[in-house]
Design a protein around this motif. Structure first.
Motif, PDB file in Angstrom:
ATOM      1  N   ALA A   2       1.391   6.703  -6.869  1.00  0.00           N
ATOM      2  CA  ALA A   2       0.278   7.595  -7.200  1.00  0.00           C
ATOM      3  C   ALA A   2       0.666   9.044  -6.945  1.00  0.00           C
ATOM      4  CB  ALA A   2      -0.959   7.229  -6.386  1.00  0.00           C
ATOM      5  N   LYS A   3       1.370   9.285  -5.851  1.00  0.00           N
ATOM      6  CA  LYS A   3       1.813  10.636  -5.513  1.00  0.00           C
ATOM      7  C   LYS A   3       2.660  11.219  -6.642  1.00  0.00           C
ATOM      8  CE  LYS A   3       4.767  13.003  -2.162  1.00  0.00           C
ATOM      9  NZ  LYS A   3       5.632  12.794  -0.998  1.00  0.00           N
TER      10      LYS A   3
ATOM     11  N   LEU B 284       2.931  10.013  -9.868  1.00  0.00           N
ATOM     12  CA  LEU B 284       2.225  10.021 -11.153  1.00  0.00           C
ATOM     13  C   LEU B 284       1.229  11.171 -11.251  1.00  0.00           C
ATOM     14  CD1 LEU B 284       1.518   6.215 -11.663  1.00  0.00           C
ATOM     15  CD2 LEU B 284       3.013   7.654 -13.053  1.00  0.00           C
ATOM     16  N   LEU B 285       0.597  11.496 -10.131  1.00  0.00           N
ATOM     17  CA  LEU B 285      -0.406  12.554 -10.124  1.00  0.00           C
ATOM     18  C   LEU B 285       0.182  13.913  -9.759  1.00  0.00           C
ATOM     19  CD1 LEU B 285      -3.270  10.560  -8.407  1.00  0.00           C
ATOM     20  CD2 LEU B 285      -2.999  11.063 -10.847  1.00  0.00           C
ATOM     21  N   ASN B 286       1.503  13.923  -9.488  1.00  0.00           N
ATOM     22  CA  ASN B 286       2.216  15.158  -9.170  1.00  0.00           C
ATOM     23  C   ASN B 286       1.555  15.905  -8.003  1.00  0.00           C
ATOM     24  OD1 ASN B 286       4.352  16.879  -9.496  1.00  0.00           O
ATOM     25  ND2 ASN B 286       3.297  18.171 -10.977  1.00  0.00           N
ATOM     26  N   ILE B 287       1.344  15.195  -6.910  1.00  0.00           N
ATOM     27  CA  ILE B 287       0.714  15.770  -5.724  1.00  0.00           C
ATOM     28  C   ILE B 287       1.774  16.484  -4.894  1.00  0.00           C
ATOM     29  CG2 ILE B 287      -0.538  15.237  -3.589  1.00  0.00           C
ATOM     30  CD1 ILE B 287      -1.660  12.767  -5.106  1.00  0.00           C
ATOM     31  N   SER B 288       1.514  17.729  -4.546  1.00  0.00           N
ATOM     32  CA  SER B 288       2.488  18.501  -3.778  1.00  0.00           C
ATOM     33  C   SER B 288       2.634  17.919  -2.374  1.00  0.00           C
ATOM     34  CB  SER B 288       2.066  19.962  -3.685  1.00  0.00           C
ATOM     35  OG  SER B 288       0.966  20.100  -2.807  1.00  0.00           O
ATOM     36  N   GLU B 289       3.786  18.162  -1.770  1.00  0.00           N
ATOM     37  CA  GLU B 289       4.055  17.663  -0.424  1.00  0.00           C
ATOM     38  C   GLU B 289       3.080  18.261   0.592  1.00  0.00           C
ATOM     39  OE1 GLU B 289       5.727  15.034   2.037  1.00  0.00           O
ATOM     40  OE2 GLU B 289       6.220  15.237  -0.085  1.00  0.00           O
ATOM     41  N   THR B 290       2.695  19.523   0.387  1.00  0.00           N
ATOM     42  CA  THR B 290       1.746  20.183   1.301  1.00  0.00           C
ATOM     43  C   THR B 290       0.418  19.448   1.315  1.00  0.00           C
ATOM     44  OG1 THR B 290       2.773  22.312   0.846  1.00  0.00           O
ATOM     45  CG2 THR B 290       0.572  22.357   1.810  1.00  0.00           C
ATOM     46  N   ILE B 291      -0.091  19.124   0.154  1.00  0.00           N
ATOM     47  CA  ILE B 291      -1.364  18.402   0.067  1.00  0.00           C
ATOM     48  C   ILE B 291      -1.189  16.974   0.568  1.00  0.00           C
ATOM     49  CG2 ILE B 291      -3.062  17.451  -1.553  1.00  0.00           C
ATOM     50  CD1 ILE B 291      -2.773  20.052  -3.154  1.00  0.00           C
ATOM     51  N   TRP B 292      -0.077  16.356   0.243  1.00  0.00           N
ATOM     52  CA  TRP B 292       0.160  14.969   0.638  1.00  0.00           C
ATOM     53  C   TRP B 292       0.172  14.818   2.160  1.00  0.00           C
ATOM     54  CZ3 TRP B 292      -0.199  10.652  -1.940  1.00  0.00           C
ATOM     55  CH2 TRP B 292       0.319   9.488  -1.403  1.00  0.00           C
ATOM     56  N   GLN B 293       0.681  15.810   2.862  1.00  0.00           N
ATOM     57  CA  GLN B 293       0.791  15.735   4.313  1.00  0.00           C
ATOM     58  C   GLN B 293      -0.508  16.001   5.071  1.00  0.00           C
ATOM     59  OE1 GLN B 293       3.375  14.546   6.012  1.00  0.00           O
ATOM     60  NE2 GLN B 293       4.339  14.203   4.024  1.00  0.00           N
ATOM     61  N   ARG B 294      -1.563  16.390   4.371  1.00  0.00           N
ATOM     62  CA  ARG B 294      -2.845  16.662   5.040  1.00  0.00           C
ATOM     63  C   ARG B 294      -3.396  15.464   5.728  1.00  0.00           C
ATOM     64  NH1 ARG B 294      -6.573  20.445   1.298  1.00  0.00           N
ATOM     65  NH2 ARG B 294      -5.108  22.110   1.031  1.00  0.00           N
TER      66      ARG B 294
ATOM     67  N   LEU C  14       0.829  -1.207   0.000  1.00  0.00           N
ATOM     68  CA  LEU C  14       0.000   0.000   0.000  1.00  0.00           C
ATOM     69  C   LEU C  14       0.863   1.256   0.000  1.00  0.00           C
ATOM     70  CD1 LEU C  14      -2.769   1.320   0.082  1.00  0.00           C
ATOM     71  CD2 LEU C  14      -2.746   1.050   2.562  1.00  0.00           C
ATOM     72  N   ALA C  15       1.917   1.270   0.821  1.00  0.00           N
ATOM     73  CA  ALA C  15       2.817   2.421   0.868  1.00  0.00           C
ATOM     74  C   ALA C  15       3.484   2.639  -0.489  1.00  0.00           C
ATOM     75  CB  ALA C  15       3.871   2.226   1.954  1.00  0.00           C
TER      76      ALA C  15
END
Length: 53
Positions: free
Chosen positions: A40-41, A43-53, A33-34
């Motif tokens: 996914a993080k 591939l979808l270019n998710i920012s670290e700020t959003i990822w840490q929510r 899962l990790a």
């Protein structure tokens, strides 16, 4: 759903493996899962700020 989940958890692991079902240990599921979440993080270019929510 609870009864289905309870039935799933009571399945004999050896019988499941013999039937061709892939049986994973909890640590293997967490690791998979990790890994999938990291992929996914990126591939979808998710920012670290959003990822840490």
């Amino acid at each position: 759903m609870a009864s289905t989940l309870a039935a799933l958890h009571s399945i004999n692991h050896d019988a499941a493996v013999k039937a061709g079902v892939r049986v994973l240990q909890p640590s293997e599921v967490r690791q998979s899962l990790a890994h999938n979440m990291e992929q996914a993080k990126h591939l979808l270019n998710i920012s670290e700020t959003i990822w840490q929510r």
